[in-house]
Design a protein around this motif. Structure first.
Motif, PDB file in Angstrom:
ATOM      1  N   GLN A   1       0.810  -1.224   0.000  1.00 37.44           N
ATOM      2  CA  GLN A   1       0.000   0.000   0.000  1.00 37.44           C
ATOM      3  C   GLN A   1       0.841   1.272   0.000  1.00 37.44           C
ATOM      4  O   GLN A   1       0.287   2.363  -0.142  1.00 37.44           O
ATOM      5  CB  GLN A   1      -0.914   0.023   1.237  1.00 37.44           C
ATOM      6  CG  GLN A   1      -0.152   0.098   2.547  1.00 37.44           C
ATOM      7  CD  GLN A   1      -1.071   0.265   3.736  1.00 37.44           C
ATOM      8  OE1 GLN A   1      -1.936   1.136   3.713  1.00 37.44           O
ATOM      9  NE2 GLN A   1      -0.897  -0.582   4.751  1.00 37.44           N
ATOM     10  N   LEU A   2       2.199   1.166   0.149  1.00 39.17           N
ATOM     11  CA  LEU A   2       3.053   2.350   0.226  1.00 39.17           C
ATOM     12  C   LEU A   2       3.889   2.493  -1.034  1.00 39.17           C
ATOM     13  O   LEU A   2       4.146   1.521  -1.754  1.00 39.17           O
ATOM     14  CB  LEU A   2       3.981   2.267   1.449  1.00 39.17           C
ATOM     15  CG  LEU A   2       3.322   2.367   2.812  1.00 39.17           C
ATOM     16  CD1 LEU A   2       4.349   2.210   3.914  1.00 39.17           C
ATOM     17  CD2 LEU A   2       2.595   3.697   2.963  1.00 39.17           C
TER      18      LEU A   2
ATOM     19  N   LEU B   1      -1.742  -2.652  -4.501  1.00 37.30           N
ATOM     20  CA  LEU B   1      -2.863  -3.207  -3.739  1.00 37.30           C
ATOM     21  C   LEU B   1      -3.534  -4.377  -4.448  1.00 37.30           C
ATOM     22  O   LEU B   1      -4.238  -5.174  -3.819  1.00 37.30           O
ATOM     23  CB  LEU B   1      -3.890  -2.104  -3.480  1.00 37.30           C
ATOM     24  CG  LEU B   1      -3.499  -1.088  -2.383  1.00 37.30           C
ATOM     25  CD1 LEU B   1      -4.491   0.052  -2.365  1.00 37.30           C
ATOM     26  CD2 LEU B   1      -3.449  -1.777  -1.031  1.00 37.30           C
TER      27      LEU B   1
ATOM     28  N   CYS C   1      -3.696  -3.221   6.173  1.00 37.30           N
ATOM     29  CA  CYS C   1      -4.029  -2.871   4.791  1.00 37.30           C
ATOM     30  C   CYS C   1      -5.525  -2.661   4.553  1.00 37.30           C
ATOM     31  O   CYS C   1      -5.947  -2.325   3.442  1.00 37.30           O
ATOM     32  CB  CYS C   1      -3.526  -3.986   3.867  1.00 37.30           C
ATOM     33  SG  CYS C   1      -3.417  -3.554   2.133  1.00 37.30           S
TER      34      CYS C   1
ATOM     35  N   ASN D   1      -7.686  -0.373   5.561  1.00 33.41           N
ATOM     36  CA  ASN D   1      -8.098   0.991   5.215  1.00 33.41           C
ATOM     37  C   ASN D   1      -7.792   1.309   3.753  1.00 33.41           C
ATOM     38  O   ASN D   1      -8.615   1.899   3.041  1.00 33.41           O
ATOM     39  CB  ASN D   1      -7.383   1.983   6.144  1.00 33.41           C
ATOM     40  CG  ASN D   1      -7.770   3.419   5.874  1.00 33.41           C
ATOM     41  OD1 ASN D   1      -7.092   4.128   5.136  1.00 33.41           O
ATOM     42  ND2 ASN D   1      -8.877   3.857   6.481  1.00 33.41           N
ATOM     43  N   ALA D   2      -6.602   0.885   3.290  1.00 33.63           N
ATOM     44  CA  ALA D   2      -6.237   1.138   1.886  1.00 33.63           C
ATOM     45  C   ALA D   2      -7.111   0.334   0.930  1.00 33.63           C
ATOM     46  O   ALA D   2      -7.545   0.842  -0.131  1.00 33.63           O
ATOM     47  CB  ALA D   2      -4.761   0.797   1.678  1.00 33.63           C
TER      48      ALA D   2
ATOM     49  N   LYS E   1     -10.552   1.979   0.661  1.00 34.46           N
ATOM     50  CA  LYS E   1     -10.580   3.147  -0.212  1.00 34.46           C
ATOM     51  C   LYS E   1     -10.452   2.761  -1.677  1.00 34.46           C
ATOM     52  O   LYS E   1     -11.022   3.431  -2.550  1.00 34.46           O
ATOM     53  CB  LYS E   1      -9.446   4.096   0.170  1.00 34.46           C
ATOM     54  CG  LYS E   1      -9.614   4.738   1.535  1.00 34.46           C
ATOM     55  CD  LYS E   1      -8.429   5.646   1.865  1.00 34.46           C
ATOM     56  CE  LYS E   1      -8.599   6.296   3.227  1.00 34.46           C
ATOM     57  NZ  LYS E   1      -7.447   7.173   3.562  1.00 34.46           N
ATOM     58  N   GLN E   2      -9.736   1.678  -1.960  1.00 36.91           N
ATOM     59  CA  GLN E   2      -9.507   1.283  -3.349  1.00 36.91           C
ATOM     60  C   GLN E   2     -10.704   0.547  -3.947  1.00 36.91           C
ATOM     61  O   GLN E   2     -11.130   0.821  -5.075  1.00 36.91           O
ATOM     62  CB  GLN E   2      -8.254   0.399  -3.421  1.00 36.91           C
ATOM     63  CG  GLN E   2      -7.904  -0.096  -4.797  1.00 36.91           C
ATOM     64  CD  GLN E   2      -7.307   0.989  -5.681  1.00 36.91           C
ATOM     65  OE1 GLN E   2      -6.844   2.018  -5.178  1.00 36.91           O
ATOM     66  NE2 GLN E   2      -7.345   0.795  -6.992  1.00 36.91           N
TER      67      GLN E   2
ATOM     68  N   PRO F   1      -7.310   4.141   9.887  1.00 36.51           N
ATOM     69  CA  PRO F   1      -5.928   3.964   9.400  1.00 36.51           C
ATOM     70  C   PRO F   1      -5.073   3.267  10.455  1.00 36.51           C
ATOM     71  O   PRO F   1      -5.290   3.423  11.660  1.00 36.51           O
ATOM     72  CB  PRO F   1      -5.445   5.406   9.160  1.00 36.51           C
ATOM     73  CG  PRO F   1      -6.688   6.210   8.998  1.00 36.51           C
ATOM     74  CD  PRO F   1      -7.713   5.554   9.885  1.00 36.51           C
TER      75      PRO F   1
ATOM     76  N   GLN G   1       1.224   4.856  10.709  1.00 32.08           N
ATOM     77  CA  GLN G   1       1.272   5.225   9.293  1.00 32.08           C
ATOM     78  C   GLN G   1       1.919   6.602   9.144  1.00 32.08           C
ATOM     79  O   GLN G   1       1.669   7.519   9.923  1.00 32.08           O
ATOM     80  CB  GLN G   1      -0.140   5.231   8.706  1.00 32.08           C
ATOM     81  CG  GLN G   1      -0.174   5.379   7.194  1.00 32.08           C
ATOM     82  CD  GLN G   1      -1.587   5.230   6.646  1.00 32.08           C
ATOM     83  OE1 GLN G   1      -2.561   5.337   7.398  1.00 32.08           O
ATOM     84  NE2 GLN G   1      -1.714   4.984   5.360  1.00 32.08           N
TER      85      GLN G   1
END
Length: 721
Positions: A605-606, A621, A652, A654-655, A658-659, A709, A713
């Motif tokens: 995710q980063l 992701l 992961c 939260n990411a 959102k995706q 989150p 982070q």
């Protein structure tokens, strides 16, 4: 002669008789004692006694001697004799005999007493003269003899005395000669000694003179040397003083320059302080509550206003302290800048709060509008969910879940392992160095690759960027400094492959150890690893190979037990640590697996914020969605599946939310309703801790329709630090 020999025998007999041993004292007449009181008659001599005495004594008798009775009478026959007197005034003596002795001492005539005392004194003087070494010119005394026998005896005594006197005189002369010779020898010896002493004194004087002259010469030389030394010291001190004067002048000039700079800096700080005060006052004016334009409760801004007033007062105190003529110090500027920064934060927080309130009001309005639409569609959605759940249950009953990964996944997994093995085999002598130089190079390259990874932390973004740049330079073939020495991958043909392999291995080890102990450490390590992966893909492939080898659940892949494989070997394949003491505990195993899954979830995710490439990251992701989908298609493992699902979703989730939004919530619902019962079915009572954490996470997320989150982070402000 016969008569002479008889006289000597007579004298010897008288000497040994009782009367010869009588003692005579000349003090008797003075004390009044009558020595002659025992004598009854006076002795008388023959007319020839004077001739006899004259014959025996060559000296003329000039003194008159008077003899007492007992003290001078050597024979007993003289006891009755009276005192006598002898006169030598003529050639023949005249004898006066007393007819009868006095009856008592008081009856003795005075002339007789005087005569006796005179005789005694004369005898004493003669005796003293005989003992003296020098002969006296005084003639012997005249003796008055009253008895021939007494005169005979007196003559013998006189002869004996003369002999003794001559003998004594001769011995005295001999002694005098001996003494003179002794004195002469002593004098000569002393004279010689005196000469030697004088010679010694002269020698001593010459030596002292010579030593004094030598000492004066030495003193002269020393004085000359001291003088030269003093001159040299004077020159040296003069040089030092000149240097000090120059240094003092330079120091004075530096101080003047520093004072000028200090004044300039002080004026600059004063201008900055005034500008800060002005800005703070303007910002404080913005904190004043504005007139509400929309209905509803107005937000409470009193804490911001109070804190703003406090900051203005603090800065005003600093300005007031510097208005007395002194420039503000660095501490004052720090206080003012901190106050300005806090004031800006207050303004930003107030604006965010105002924007949030405005958005909330807008959201409330929109929700009111959409609530009616949702009410209409709710019935249709419920029917669709029920039908989808029934369809999924039917498919699960018909088909069941897999026990191993898909063929494409296994092929991808096997390709990564083959690439890693080929990399190890291609390292050659770097993998097993035989010479000292290669071994030293291998150690330096390994340190250069692993030490920066150990230094990764969430202290500041600038430090993280320095670490990344150092790793990038090393992988680009440039020289870097490690341990005080310069090292580069170009020093060996396989240096780049070796560094890439060790770097990927170190990233996985950090997840296994550091992230397992501190979950927040996953994000700084993951962002650096993602940046390195993006610029150097070989490192990313080696990272996945190491990760899959130590944690096969990251594929996900549950290797089956093959025939001929021992239990310890199979446990190693499943990720357990096995050594001579046995297999590690389940808690340690789950902790390590959790750390590696968390690092993997952070990497997907980063992305490195300073990268130049556009689009998704090298391992984005989509790989996380693939891993989660394949994990749900496999039969759960007791205690392992629940732990890894919870760790992956917490990092992961939260990411992914959102995706993928709605699809992600459907997937969570599927986990809760379909997959979670399977996990509970294979989990024993003592392993329900991870299951309960996963259940609580799913229920909270589905109920709030929100996943927070993850902790640790990296925010946008971190990269400005």
């Amino acid at each position: 002669m016969p008569a002479e020999s008889l006289r000597w025998e007579t004298l010897e007999a008288l000497k040994n008789s009782q009367k010869g041993k009588l003692k005579y004292s000349p003090d008797w007449p003075e004390n009044g004692e009558d020595v002659l009181s025992g004598c009854n008659e006076a002795p008388s001599l023959s007319p020839l006694s004077g001739l006899i005495l004259k014959k025996f004594s060559p000296r003329p008798l000039q003194k008159t001697c008077s003899l007492g009775s007992a003290s001078r009478d050597p024979s007993p026959g003289f006891a009755d004799d009276a005192p006598f007197s002898l006169s030598s005034t003529s050639s023949f003596p005249s004898v006066n005999v007393l007819s009868s002795p006095p009856s008592s001492p008081s009856e003795v005539p005075p002339s007789v007493k005087d005569t006796e005392l005179q005789v005694i004194d004369d005898e004493k003087k003669d005796f003293d003269q005989e003992l003296s070494p020098v002969s006296s010119p005084t003639p012997p005394p005249t003796i008055s003899l009253l008895s021939p026998k007494a005169s005979h005896m007196a003559g013998c005594i006189r002869i004996c005395e003369e002999k003794h006197r001559a003998k004594a005189k001769m011995e005295l002369n001999l002694r005098q000669e001996l003494q003179e010779r002794l004195v002469a020898s002593v004098a000569s010896r002393e004279s010689e000694q005196l000469k030697r002493f004088e010679e010694f004194m002269e020698l001593k004087q010459r030596q002292e003179y010579q030593s004094m002259r030598d000492m004066m010469e030495r003193d002269t030389q020393e004085s000359i040397g001291r003088h030269e030394k003093l001159k040299e010291e004077h020159r040296h001190r003069t040089k030092i003083l000149n240097l000090r004067l120059r240094e003092a002048e330079q120091q004075r000039l530096r101080e003047v320059e520093l004072e000028r700079q200090r004044q300039a800096e002080g004026r600059e700080r004063l201008r900055s302080l005034n500008a800060i005060q002005e800005e703070i006052l303007q910002l404080n004016h913005l904190l004043e509550p504005s007139t509400p334009t929309q209905p509803g409760p107005a937000p409470d801004h009193m804490p911001y206003i109070t804190r703003g007033n406090q900051l203005c007062t603090q800065v005003s105190e600093v300005v007031r302290a510097t208005s007395e003529g002194a420039f503000p110090s660095m501490e004052d500027m720090t206080v003012a800048e901190r106050a300005l920064h806090e004031m800006r934060s207050l303004i930003r927080l107030k604006q965010e709060e105002a924007s949030q309130a405005q958005e909330k009001r807008k959201k409330d309005v929109e929700e009111e509008e959409e609530r009616r639409k949702r009410a209409e569609l709710q019935a249709q959605q419920e029917e669709q969910k029920k039908s989808a759940a029934v369809t999924a249950k039917e498919k699960a009953r018909k088909k069941g879940l897999q026990t191993k990964a898909e063929k494409s996944t296994l092929k991808w997994y096997q390709g990564l392992q083959d690439s890693a093995n080929q990399c190890v085999q291609s390292l050659g002598d770097l993998n097993d160095p035989k010479d000292l130089q290669t071994k030293k190079l291998r150690m330096e390259l390994q340190k250069a690759a692993t030490i920066p990874v150990n230094q990764i932390s969430s202290i500041s973004g600038s430090q993280l960027k320095e670490i990344f740049d150092k790793i990038d330079k090393l992988l680009s073939g440039k020289s870097v400094v490690s341990g005080g020495k310069s090292v580069s991958t170009s020093q060996h043909p396989k240096g780049l492959d070796f560094v890439s392999y060790k770097l990927a291995e170190k990233f996985v080890k950090q997840g296994e150890e550091e992230v397992a102990s501190h979950h927040e450490a996953a994000f700084p390590i993951a962002v650096v690893a993602s940046g390195v992966w993006e610029l150097h893909p070989q490192v990313g492939d080696l990272f996945l190979a190491h990760l899959h080898k130590k944690c096969p659940y990251a594929v996900p892949h549950f290797p089956p037990l093959k025939d001929g494989t021992s239990i310890p070997d199979y446990q190693r394949i499943m990720g357990y640590r096995v050594d001579d003491s046995g297999v590690e505990g389940q808690d340690c195993f789950l902790k390590r697996m959790s750390g590696m899954i968390r690092l993997y979830a952070a990497i997907i995710q980063l992305r490195w914020p300073y990268g130049s490439k556009q689009g998704p990251g090298p391992h984005g992701l989509n790989h996380g969605w693939r891993w989660l989908a394949q994990m749900l298609n496999m039969e759960p493992l007791a205690d392992v599946t629940a732990t890894l699902l919870f760790d992956f979703l917490e990092v992961c989730g939260n990411a992914l939310m959102k995706q993928y939004q709605g699809q992600f919530w459907k997937l969570l619902l599927l986990i809760k309703e379909e997959y979670f019962p399977r996990i509970e079915a294979v989990t024993s009572t003592g392993q329900m801790g991870s299951v309960m954490r996963l259940k609580q996470f799913l229920e909270t997320s589905l109920r709030s329709r929100q996943i927070l989150p993850p902790k640790g982070q990296l925010s946008s402000s971190f990269w400005r630090s």
